[in-house]
Enzyme design. Structure first.
Site, PDB file in Angstrom:
ATOM      1  N   TRP A  11       0.777  -1.324  -0.098  1.00  0.00           N
ATOM      2  CA  TRP A  11       0.213  -0.008   0.141  1.00  0.00           C
ATOM      3  C   TRP A  11       0.937   1.388   0.015  1.00  0.00           C
ATOM      4  CZ3 TRP A  11      -3.838   2.217  -2.042  1.00  0.00           C
ATOM      5  CH2 TRP A  11      -4.609   3.179  -1.341  1.00  0.00           C
ATOM      6  N   LYS A  79      -5.530   1.285   8.117  1.00  0.00           N
ATOM      7  CA  LYS A  79      -6.772   1.001   8.540  1.00  0.00           C
ATOM      8  C   LYS A  79      -6.739  -0.043   9.585  1.00  0.00           C
ATOM      9  CE  LYS A  79      -8.678   1.925   3.771  1.00  0.00           C
ATOM     10  NZ  LYS A  79      -9.218   1.407   2.470  1.00  0.00           N
ATOM     11  N   GLY A 107     -11.592   4.460   1.283  1.00  0.00           N
ATOM     12  CA  GLY A 107     -12.294   3.998   0.267  1.00  0.00           C
ATOM     13  C   GLY A 107     -11.841   2.890  -0.518  1.00  0.00           C
ATOM     14  N   SER A 109      -9.837   0.671  -2.490  1.00  0.00           N
ATOM     15  CA  SER A 109      -8.599   0.770  -3.344  1.00  0.00           C
ATOM     16  C   SER A 109      -7.776  -0.348  -3.117  1.00  0.00           C
ATOM     17  CB  SER A 109      -7.964   1.832  -2.868  1.00  0.00           C
ATOM     18  OG  SER A 109      -7.680   1.951  -1.487  1.00  0.00           O
ATOM     19  N   ALA A 111      -4.135  -2.036  -3.847  1.00  0.00           N
ATOM     20  CA  ALA A 111      -2.775  -1.490  -4.015  1.00  0.00           C
ATOM     21  C   ALA A 111      -2.451  -1.909  -5.424  1.00  0.00           C
ATOM     22  CB  ALA A 111      -1.615  -1.899  -3.166  1.00  0.00           C
ATOM     23  N   LYS A 161     -14.549  -3.302   7.958  1.00  0.00           N
ATOM     24  CA  LYS A 161     -14.807  -4.028   6.365  1.00  0.00           C
ATOM     25  C   LYS A 161     -13.829  -4.887   6.314  1.00  0.00           C
ATOM     26  CE  LYS A 161     -11.075  -2.060   4.245  1.00  0.00           C
ATOM     27  NZ  LYS A 161     -10.099  -2.751   3.599  1.00  0.00           N
ATOM     28  N   ASP A 214     -15.935   0.240  -0.140  1.00  0.00           N
ATOM     29  CA  ASP A 214     -14.898  -0.391   0.577  1.00  0.00           C
ATOM     30  C   ASP A 214     -15.250  -1.725   0.877  1.00  0.00           C
ATOM     31  OD1 ASP A 214     -12.000  -0.768   0.764  1.00  0.00           O
ATOM     32  OD2 ASP A 214     -11.720   0.516   2.456  1.00  0.00           O
ATOM     33  N   ARG A 225      -6.471  -9.447   0.969  1.00  0.00           N
ATOM     34  CA  ARG A 225      -5.852 -10.590   2.118  1.00  0.00           C
ATOM     35  C   ARG A 225      -6.806 -11.133   2.980  1.00  0.00           C
ATOM     36  NH1 ARG A 225      -0.654  -6.573   3.742  1.00  0.00           N
ATOM     37  NH2 ARG A 225      -0.229  -5.961   1.616  1.00  0.00           N
ATOM     38  N   ASN A 226      -7.712 -10.360   3.548  1.00  0.00           N
ATOM     39  CA  ASN A 226      -8.706 -10.851   4.544  1.00  0.00           C
ATOM     40  C   ASN A 226      -9.594 -11.574   4.150  1.00  0.00           C
ATOM     41  OD1 ASN A 226      -7.877  -8.869   7.038  1.00  0.00           O
ATOM     42  ND2 ASN A 226      -8.074  -7.429   5.399  1.00  0.00           N
TER      43      ASN A 226
END
Length: 300
Positions: A11, A79, A107, A109, A111, A161, A214, A225-226
């Protein structure tokens, strides 16, 4: 304008690349590299504008060890919620710098897509709207920027999120279909809003880019990743092995525990987050699904 990006992960690197289009930029590195655009932490602190893209759980320690009371203006792109103190990022940074010098980026996004210069839209939140507009002006034309006063709402959305993306990944990992995922994500948006109401976040934030935008991105793509963590949990792997296999930081894991602790402290109904925490601790994914399907819902 001279800008230093603190954090050379995916990021941070994507933000450096985007901000370099219109500005003189540098990025911090924790390793020796023979590249002119890498600077030391000490050198970065000499820049007027800083963009933080560090792992949320490491920010407080970084500030304790490095921050000097200078006149930097800061854009926080991390975040999460600090798990030790249960503080949001504005509160963590607020221990070291006044709120009128702080802005927060949120927002939808990924990477990788920012690096490919694909269009996206982001929100810059802060109490100082002039500074928000200043940071907005630094971004290239393929990144549309909006400004907002709702710092807390943007922070909650950005953190929450990631946890919901884990749940969505579990849903898809169990091959439950699009209907199930849509239901889960929709209920997750309601749950996120309910949590935000307690902290006086604005409703429109949850319906905009920082919230729904998001969430829908992060909860529906293997680029997240999550989401991948959730998909692996669904296969029966334990979280330790999942994270080793991932080889990257998944903010939602630690954030799940932080939100769970806050929801217990303030008695906020957060069934999806609660089940994510239980799955992280070893509960069978199918059992969590059954319990979610039978849980009460205050708002449909």
């Amino acid at each position: 304008m001279k800008i230093a990006v603190v954090g050379a992960g995916k990021w941070g690197s994507a933000l450096y690349d985007a901000l370099s289009v219109k500005n003189e930029c540098a990025i911090t590195s924790f390793h020796e590299k023979d590249l002119s655009y890498f600077v030391s932490t000490k050198e970065a602190l000499g820049y007027e504008y800083l963009v933080f893209a560090l792992y949320a759980q490491g920010i407080h320690e970084w500030l304790v060890n490095n921050f000097k009371d200078l006149n930097q203006k800061i854009l926080v792109a991390s975040k999460g919620i600090d798990c030790k103190s249960l503080k949001f990022m504005d509160e963590v940074f607020g221990e070291f710098i006044s709120s009128d010098r702080l802005c927060f980026l949120s927002g939808p996004s990924f990477a990788s897509e920012v690096l490919e210069k694909k269009p996206c839209a982001l929100v810059i939140s802060g109490k100082n709207q002039n500074l928000c507009s200043k940071f907005a002006s630094f971004f290239p034309n393929y990144i549309k920027t909006y400004t907002s006063l709702d710092v807390k709402g943007a922070e909650i959305c950005g953190a929450y999120k990631n946890v919901l993306a884990i749940a969505s990944g579990v849903c898809d990992g169990l091959n439950l279909g699009n209907n199930a995922r849509a239901s889960l994500v929709s209920r997750g948006l309601v749950e996120m809003h309910r949590f935000g109401q307690f902290f006086n976040a604005k409703e429109e934030t949850f319906l905009g880019l920082s919230g729904a935008g998001d969430l829908f991105l992060t909860a529906s793509s293997n680029l997240s990743r999550n989401y991948r963590v959730g998909s692996s949990l669904a296969s029966g792997k334990n979280i330790k092995d999942v994270l080793i296999e991932l080889g990257e930081v998944a903010e939602g894991v630690q954030t799940a525990y932080a939100i769970h602790a806050l929801s217990k402290q303030f008695q906020i109904y957060t069934p999806i987050v609660n089940e994510v925490v239980l799955m992280l601790e070893g509960k069978n994914a199918w059992e969590s699904l059954k319990d979610l399907m039978s849980s009460k819902e205050e708002i449909s």
